[in-house]
Design a protein around this motif. Structure first.
Motif, PDB file in Angstrom:
ATOM      1  N   GLN A 427      12.336  -0.037   1.333  1.00  0.00           N
ATOM      2  CA  GLN A 427      11.770   0.947   2.273  1.00  0.00           C
ATOM      3  C   GLN A 427      10.525   1.590   1.674  1.00  0.00           C
ATOM      4  OE1 GLN A 427      14.909   3.686   3.245  1.00  0.00           O
ATOM      5  NE2 GLN A 427      15.272   2.703   5.222  1.00  0.00           N
ATOM      6  N   LEU A 428      10.640   1.993   0.411  1.00  0.00           N
ATOM      7  CA  LEU A 428       9.499   2.650  -0.225  1.00  0.00           C
ATOM      8  C   LEU A 428       8.327   1.678  -0.372  1.00  0.00           C
ATOM      9  CD1 LEU A 428      11.203   4.882  -2.928  1.00  0.00           C
ATOM     10  CD2 LEU A 428      10.407   5.492  -0.658  1.00  0.00           C
ATOM     11  N   PHE A 429       8.647   0.420  -0.623  1.00  0.00           N
ATOM     12  CA  PHE A 429       7.576  -0.575  -0.728  1.00  0.00           C
ATOM     13  C   PHE A 429       6.880  -0.749   0.620  1.00  0.00           C
ATOM     14  CE2 PHE A 429       6.169  -5.114  -0.630  1.00  0.00           C
ATOM     15  CZ  PHE A 429       5.089  -4.950  -1.478  1.00  0.00           C
ATOM     16  N   TYR A 430       7.669  -0.734   1.669  1.00  0.00           N
ATOM     17  CA  TYR A 430       7.086  -0.865   3.010  1.00  0.00           C
ATOM     18  C   TYR A 430       6.091   0.272   3.275  1.00  0.00           C
ATOM     19  CZ  TYR A 430       7.007  -2.054   8.003  1.00  0.00           C
ATOM     20  OH  TYR A 430       6.621  -2.433   9.258  1.00  0.00           O
ATOM     21  N   PHE A 431       6.506   1.493   2.978  1.00  0.00           N
ATOM     22  CA  PHE A 431       5.592   2.639   3.124  1.00  0.00           C
ATOM     23  C   PHE A 431       4.354   2.458   2.250  1.00  0.00           C
ATOM     24  CE2 PHE A 431       7.270   6.080   5.688  1.00  0.00           C
ATOM     25  CZ  PHE A 431       8.622   5.797   5.795  1.00  0.00           C
ATOM     26  N   SER A 432       4.574   2.105   1.000  1.00  0.00           N
ATOM     27  CA  SER A 432       3.438   2.049   0.082  1.00  0.00           C
ATOM     28  C   SER A 432       2.479   0.944   0.506  1.00  0.00           C
ATOM     29  CB  SER A 432       3.904   1.862  -1.365  1.00  0.00           C
ATOM     30  OG  SER A 432       4.500   0.606  -1.523  1.00  0.00           O
ATOM     31  N   GLN A 433       3.009  -0.139   1.100  1.00  0.00           N
ATOM     32  CA  GLN A 433       2.120  -1.192   1.571  1.00  0.00           C
ATOM     33  C   GLN A 433       1.259  -0.711   2.737  1.00  0.00           C
ATOM     34  OE1 GLN A 433       0.662  -3.772   3.475  1.00  0.00           O
ATOM     35  NE2 GLN A 433      -0.202  -4.032   1.415  1.00  0.00           N
ATOM     36  N   ARG A 434       1.650   0.395   3.318  1.00  0.00           N
ATOM     37  CA  ARG A 434       0.821   0.974   4.385  1.00  0.00           C
ATOM     38  C   ARG A 434       0.002   2.159   3.857  1.00  0.00           C
ATOM     39  NH1 ARG A 434       2.076  -3.554   5.763  1.00  0.00           N
ATOM     40  NH2 ARG A 434       3.371  -4.004   7.563  1.00  0.00           N
ATOM     41  N   GLY A 435      -0.062   2.267   2.538  1.00  0.00           N
ATOM     42  CA  GLY A 435      -0.911   3.300   1.934  1.00  0.00           C
ATOM     43  C   GLY A 435      -0.214   4.629   1.706  1.00  0.00           C
ATOM     44  N   ILE A 436       1.078   4.694   2.035  1.00  0.00           N
ATOM     45  CA  ILE A 436       1.794   5.972   1.961  1.00  0.00           C
ATOM     46  C   ILE A 436       2.552   6.041   0.634  1.00  0.00           C
ATOM     47  CG2 ILE A 436       3.546   7.396   3.071  1.00  0.00           C
ATOM     48  CD1 ILE A 436       2.869   5.727   5.678  1.00  0.00           C
TER      49      ILE A 436
ATOM     50  N   ALA B  52       3.054 -13.350  -1.847  1.00  0.00           N
ATOM     51  CA  ALA B  52       2.573 -12.272  -0.974  1.00  0.00           C
ATOM     52  C   ALA B  52       2.968 -10.906  -1.533  1.00  0.00           C
ATOM     53  CB  ALA B  52       3.133 -12.464   0.434  1.00  0.00           C
ATOM     54  N   LYS B  53       4.198 -10.780  -1.962  1.00  0.00           N
ATOM     55  CA  LYS B  53       4.683  -9.485  -2.454  1.00  0.00           C
ATOM     56  C   LYS B  53       4.052  -9.114  -3.788  1.00  0.00           C
ATOM     57  CE  LYS B  53       9.106 -10.417  -1.052  1.00  0.00           C
ATOM     58  NZ  LYS B  53      10.558 -10.230  -1.010  1.00  0.00           N
ATOM     59  N   VAL B  54       3.789 -10.123  -4.608  1.00  0.00           N
ATOM     60  CA  VAL B  54       3.127  -9.832  -5.886  1.00  0.00           C
ATOM     61  C   VAL B  54       1.696  -9.360  -5.625  1.00  0.00           C
ATOM     62  CG1 VAL B  54       2.230 -10.874  -8.013  1.00  0.00           C
ATOM     63  CG2 VAL B  54       4.584 -11.311  -7.306  1.00  0.00           C
ATOM     64  N   LEU B  55       1.033  -9.975  -4.660  1.00  0.00           N
ATOM     65  CA  LEU B  55      -0.317  -9.494  -4.310  1.00  0.00           C
ATOM     66  C   LEU B  55      -0.269  -8.041  -3.859  1.00  0.00           C
ATOM     67  CD1 LEU B  55      -1.860 -12.515  -2.331  1.00  0.00           C
ATOM     68  CD2 LEU B  55      -2.426 -11.764  -4.651  1.00  0.00           C
ATOM     69  N   ALA B  56       0.776  -7.696  -3.073  1.00  0.00           N
ATOM     70  CA  ALA B  56       0.887  -6.334  -2.546  1.00  0.00           C
ATOM     71  C   ALA B  56       1.414  -5.356  -3.595  1.00  0.00           C
ATOM     72  CB  ALA B  56       1.777  -6.331  -1.309  1.00  0.00           C
ATOM     73  N   GLY B  57       1.983  -5.879  -4.679  1.00  0.00           N
ATOM     74  CA  GLY B  57       2.400  -4.989  -5.763  1.00  0.00           C
ATOM     75  C   GLY B  57       3.852  -4.556  -5.754  1.00  0.00           C
ATOM     76  N   ASN B  74      -9.551  -4.674 -10.172  1.00  0.00           N
ATOM     77  CA  ASN B  74      -8.478  -5.411 -10.818  1.00  0.00           C
ATOM     78  C   ASN B  74      -7.180  -4.957 -10.176  1.00  0.00           C
ATOM     79  OD1 ASN B  74      -6.462  -6.407 -12.389  1.00  0.00           O
ATOM     80  ND2 ASN B  74      -7.215  -5.546 -14.324  1.00  0.00           N
ATOM     81  N   LEU B  75      -6.665  -5.779  -9.285  1.00  0.00           N
ATOM     82  CA  LEU B  75      -5.524  -5.371  -8.461  1.00  0.00           C
ATOM     83  C   LEU B  75      -4.296  -5.028  -9.303  1.00  0.00           C
ATOM     84  CD1 LEU B  75      -5.683  -5.134  -5.450  1.00  0.00           C
ATOM     85  CD2 LEU B  75      -4.459  -7.285  -5.236  1.00  0.00           C
ATOM     86  N   LEU B  76      -4.138  -5.722 -10.411  1.00  0.00           N
ATOM     87  CA  LEU B  76      -2.933  -5.522 -11.221  1.00  0.00           C
ATOM     88  C   LEU B  76      -2.859  -4.120 -11.827  1.00  0.00           C
ATOM     89  CD1 LEU B  76      -2.650  -9.028 -12.919  1.00  0.00           C
ATOM     90  CD2 LEU B  76      -1.288  -8.099 -11.031  1.00  0.00           C
ATOM     91  N   GLU B  77      -3.981  -3.430 -11.820  1.00  0.00           N
ATOM     92  CA  GLU B  77      -3.965  -2.057 -12.345  1.00  0.00           C
ATOM     93  C   GLU B  77      -3.598  -1.028 -11.278  1.00  0.00           C
ATOM     94  OE1 GLU B  77      -7.828  -1.461 -13.973  1.00  0.00           O
ATOM     95  OE2 GLU B  77      -7.294  -2.382 -15.904  1.00  0.00           O
ATOM     96  N   LEU B  78      -3.523  -1.467 -10.016  1.00  0.00           N
ATOM     97  CA  LEU B  78      -3.313  -0.497  -8.941  1.00  0.00           C
ATOM     98  C   LEU B  78      -1.873  -0.499  -8.437  1.00  0.00           C
ATOM     99  CD1 LEU B  78      -6.476  -1.116  -6.699  1.00  0.00           C
ATOM    100  CD2 LEU B  78      -6.186   0.526  -8.567  1.00  0.00           C
ATOM    101  N   PRO B  79      -1.321   0.695  -8.163  1.00  0.00           N
ATOM    102  CA  PRO B  79      -0.014   0.753  -7.515  1.00  0.00           C
ATOM    103  C   PRO B  79      -0.148   0.254  -6.062  1.00  0.00           C
ATOM    104  CG  PRO B  79      -0.953   2.952  -7.656  1.00  0.00           C
ATOM    105  CD  PRO B  79      -1.884   2.032  -8.394  1.00  0.00           C
ATOM    106  N   PRO B  80       0.958  -0.123  -5.451  1.00  0.00           N
ATOM    107  CA  PRO B  80       0.880  -0.748  -4.126  1.00  0.00           C
ATOM    108  C   PRO B  80       0.143   0.087  -3.083  1.00  0.00           C
ATOM    109  CG  PRO B  80       3.173  -0.303  -4.767  1.00  0.00           C
ATOM    110  CD  PRO B  80       2.325  -0.107  -5.972  1.00  0.00           C
ATOM    111  N   GLU B  81       0.344   1.436  -3.115  1.00  0.00           N
ATOM    112  CA  GLU B  81      -0.305   2.227  -2.068  1.00  0.00           C
ATOM    113  C   GLU B  81      -1.825   2.199  -2.201  1.00  0.00           C
ATOM    114  OE1 GLU B  81       1.950   3.361  -4.151  1.00  0.00           O
ATOM    115  OE2 GLU B  81       1.325   5.224  -5.121  1.00  0.00           O
ATOM    116  N   GLU B  82      -2.297   2.074  -3.451  1.00  0.00           N
ATOM    117  CA  GLU B  82      -3.756   2.013  -3.616  1.00  0.00           C
ATOM    118  C   GLU B  82      -4.304   0.641  -3.235  1.00  0.00           C
ATOM    119  OE1 GLU B  82      -5.311   3.708  -7.228  1.00  0.00           O
ATOM    120  OE2 GLU B  82      -3.818   5.315  -7.101  1.00  0.00           O
ATOM    121  N   ARG B  83      -3.503  -0.387  -3.430  1.00  0.00           N
ATOM    122  CA  ARG B  83      -3.920  -1.711  -2.959  1.00  0.00           C
ATOM    123  C   ARG B  83      -4.073  -1.681  -1.434  1.00  0.00           C
ATOM    124  NH1 ARG B  83      -0.558  -6.028  -6.740  1.00  0.00           N
ATOM    125  NH2 ARG B  83      -0.542  -4.702  -8.599  1.00  0.00           N
ATOM    126  N   ALA B  84      -3.092  -1.040  -0.800  1.00  0.00           N
ATOM    127  CA  ALA B  84      -3.134  -0.954   0.665  1.00  0.00           C
ATOM    128  C   ALA B  84      -4.364  -0.175   1.122  1.00  0.00           C
ATOM    129  CB  ALA B  84      -1.860  -0.293   1.180  1.00  0.00           C
TER     130      ALA B  84
END
Ligand SMILES: Nc1ncnc2c1ncn2[C@@H]1O[C@H](COP(=O)(O)OP(=O)(O)O)[C@@H](O)[C@H]1O
Ligand SMILES: [Mg+2]
Lengths: 478, 264
Positions: A427-436, B52-57, B74-84
């Protein structure tokens, strides 16, 4: 649990400070003498002293309950001081004369009293370490015949009402902690809404325990006469202490024909530190009597604090067509323990009750919902709907549900639903993938989870509760 | 579309990743330029979703080697929310249900977060409502989507549309659509594909993960890559997808080149 979540969950207690006001403290220990001392200090009439002594006698014959799912070291009731009062320097005629230190305390708590009173139209009956220091807006309320004052004041100004109703819903020997409270209660609020009056504003009390080692025994009594209605807000925070503080309050509500009482609580007592050291022991007896036909008692609580919470706001639905409601959010984190729920006792015909309980459990904490729905043989056509949802954050915590259902009338309908969910990594990954980020995600999930309860809170309280929850725990992984 | 000299959006080199100590990605190389549509095909379990998930972090995976460059980052330095926020979008193969959180609330928060990042104005609930309803028309979604909890009780097809709706809202630089076609009937597939085609342009890029050729009839890829056991073992043009459709994957071994090979 990831580091970021860990740090979010473990925010230090914001309201942990001690106000330095000279206190008048009774010697530690509980005996007849101390009770007489409290009664004398408060200049009480004889009948109230006998009420206390009767409760004390009952208490001596009782033992501490052990059925609840909480664990704590034995309380030494002789090691507690049962009375403490700020020394009044002089009689206060207005808010301006209130100790500035006290006012600053309220500022720190984010409760600028005067503003709150004036802008929000809320009358604040300020309770500071057991004794009322100031009461505001009394006049405005008096115009419509509402009595809103401290219970010790009411003992003198309206003895007939106190004598009639005190202990009428929670008898002195009801349970161990109620008996203790009845013996030693120091102060609390009294509200009386006369026939046909709709209270023009939310009535609000801010509680605060202040003196280390002194127990807090609040006593609240609210009466709504025929056709009257009132919404009462109780909020409390406490300073940060290392030793446990016992808190054993009693609240009694009485609703006559067509009357409506809504009682909302946001509870944020000191919960102890992240290792479970310190924190308030909160043993509360809250009960409402829906005495008249079509009357309604509604409890809404947001429980976030205390090391131990033991609390079952209940409704006795005696009047035909009367309604009982219990909406609860209980949050526990670190080593907090909560055993909370409600009792809905259906006696009158066509009585209805709704229970919505949301438990959020994080860290090493433990939370239990305990609810009783009893349909008496007389409760023709009674209905109950219960919904108990638990949300777990992390895998070190525990959530339990203990529903007790006793139906003695075949025409009754009782429904119970329960669910358990987890805030998961996905769930948290889903949010974070949307920038949250995690903080916002958890706040959104938790607020979504609690929506049905928050909707029941008065507006400003809802905002406060939302913030408090986000602050208390902003997440974790499943 | 392949555009000469268009800037590189994504450059993956020698990427290795494992979960719970098991290596899943075993050295992936991939370059994606602005304007391009890439398809990654492969049998179940070949590592497409993992990639896909590794790209997204996703934090469950440990990157054990290689690099991921995303534009100047450098994507590997960013947490997933910053990648988004930087413009990387993943349409999930299995979109996550979030009970109690209204879809509209979730969409607006995501939208405003990304807008803020881009130095643009946030939308208030009313403005956002107008805006999102327009986008929903594109995907022929019913308005009641907005009031329901995020993905909760959505059919498979509804979930996928909700993903593409988010893609439409967030206007990413790079979109990775993981099996967006699975669970869609042919009409829904056309609607979704049409939506995606309206979003793609010369300034963004798309990676379509699928194991069916079907989707590629509607969204035509510039490159088709075949993934096998955590590696891209073959790269070709759109014809490769058709070849896979008729011949299956058995004929491919790690070092073989396709009949009409185009190098990415
Ligand atoms: N948590 C896990 N632990 C170990 N192996 C896993 C885990 N999750 C996925 N895998 C394995 O990773 C491989 C790739 O899976 P995935 O990326 O989902 O493939 P695809 O998307 O191509 O079908 C599979 O063999 C799968 O079994
Ligand atoms: Mg997959």
């Amino acid at each position: 649990m990831s580091a970021v979540l860990q740090s979010l969950v473990n925010q230090p207690y914001k309201h942990g400070f001690v106000t330095d006001i000279e206190s008048d403290i009774a010697p530690k220990g509980l005996n007849e003498e101390i009770i007489r001392l409290i009664s004398t200090k408060k200049n009480e009439p004889e009948w109230l002293l006998s009420f206390r002594l009767k409760a004390y006698e009952k208490w001596l014959t009782m033992s501490e309950p052990e059925w609840q799912n909480v664990h704590y070291p034995k309380i030494d009731f002789q090691d507690i001081s049962y009375y403490s009062a700020p020394k009044p320097k002089k009689k206060l005629a207005s808010m301006d004369e209130v100790d500035p230190e006290l006012l600053r305390t309220f500022e720190k708590l984010g409760v600028p009293m005067h503003e709150r009173a004036a802008l929000a139209g809320v009358a604040v009956d300020v309770i500071f370490d057991s004794v009322s220091v100031a009461t505001t807006y009394k006049q405005k309320l008096a115009e419509v015949g509402i009595i809103f004052c401290s219970i010790s004041e009411a003992v003198h100004t309206h003895p007939e009402l106190i004598q009639k109703y005190l202990g009428s819903v929670v008898p002195v020997g009801d349970n161990y902690f109620a008996a203790l409270n009845s013996a030693v209660f120091t102060d609390g609020s009294f509200c009386f809404i006369p026939k046909g009056v709709k209270c023009p504003m939310d009535l609000s009390t801010y509680f605060r325990t202040n003196t280390e080692g002194s127990g807090q025994f609040e006593r609240t009594l609210i009466i709504a006469e025929e056709g009257a209605s009132v919404s009462y807000l109780e909020g409390c925070t406490a300073p940060r202490f290392d030793t446990n503080q016992l808190h054993a309050a009693v609240v009694e509500l009485i609703a006559l024909d067509n009357a409506d009482i809504k009682y909302s609580t946001v509870q944020n007592w000191y919960a102890g530190d992240e290792n479970g050291v310190g924190g308030i022991y909160n043993f509360v007896t809250k009960r409402g009597l829906a005495k008249g036909v079509n009357s309604r008692i509604s409890w809404t609580q947001v429980e976030t604090g205390s090391a131990i919470t033991w609390k079952y706001p209940s409704c006795i639905l005696r009047g035909d067509n009367s309604v009982g409601e219990f909406y609860s959010v209980a949050v526990t984190n670190n080593y907090q323990q909560a055993d909370t729920g409600t009792k809905m006792i259906h006696i009158g015909k066509n009585t209805r009750s709704t229970i919505v309980s949301k438990g959020i459990t994080a860290g090493h904490s433990n939370s239990s919902y305990r609810g009783l729905v009893r349909i008496a043989p007389t409760a023709e056509g009674a209905r109950n709907y219960s919904q108990c949802d638990s949300m777990l954050i992390g895998d070190q915590c525990g959530a339990h549900t203990f529903p007790y259902i006793q139906v003695h009338n075949n025409s009754a309908k009782v429904e119970h639903e329960a669910s358990t969910s987890k805030i998961g990594e996905d769930q948290l990954f889903y949010f974070s993938q949307r920038g949250i980020d995690a903080e916002e995600a958890v706040s959104m999930i938790i607020n979504g989870f609690c929506k049905d309860v928050f909707q029941q809170l008065p507006m400003e309280f809802a905002v406060e509760a939302t913030k408090l929850l986000s602050f208390k725990l902003e997440g974790s992984v499943g | 579309m392949i555009i000469a000299n268009s800037p590189t959006i994504l450059s993956v080199q020698g990427l290795r990743a494992s979960i719970n100590g098991t290596e899943i990605l075993k050295g992936i190389d991939l370059t994606v330029r602005s304007g391009e549509i890439h398809a990654i095909m492969g049998l179940n379990g070949s590592g497409k979703s993992t990639f896909a998930k590794v790209l997204a972090g996703h934090s469950a995976y440990e990157v054990t080697g290689g690099s991921i460059q995303f534009e100047d980052k450098n994507l590997l330095e960013l947490p997933p929310e910053e990648r988004a926020r930087a413009g990387l979008f993943l349409a999930f193969q299995y979109p996550i249900e979030i009970p109690g959180v209204a879809n509209t609330q979730f969409l607006r928060l995501a939208y405003n977060t990304v807008q803020t990042q881009r130095g643009k104005e946030e939308l208030d609930p009313l403005e956002f409502d107008d805006f999102v309803r327009e986008k929903m028309k594109l995907l022929e979604m019913k308005p009641d989507f907005l009031d329901r909890s995020v993905n909760e009780g959505f059919s498979g097809g509804e979930k996928k549309r909700n993903e593409i709706l988010q893609m439409a809202l967030l206007e990413p630089r790079l979109s990775i659509l993981d099996e967006t076609d699975s669970g869609l009937d042919i009409d829904a597939l056309k609607i979704v594909a049409n939506g995606v085609n309206r979003i793609t342009n010369k300034d963004n890029a798309t990676i379509l993960v699928t194991h069916y050729q079907r989707l590629l009839d509607y969204i035509v890829p510039d490159f088709v890559h075949v993934m096998q056991a955590g590696r891209i073992v073959m790269t070709g043009g759109k014809e490769l997808a058709l070849e896979l459709e008729t011949r299956g994957y058995d004929w491919i071994t790690a070092n073989k080149q396709p009949a009409a090979g185009v190098s990415a």
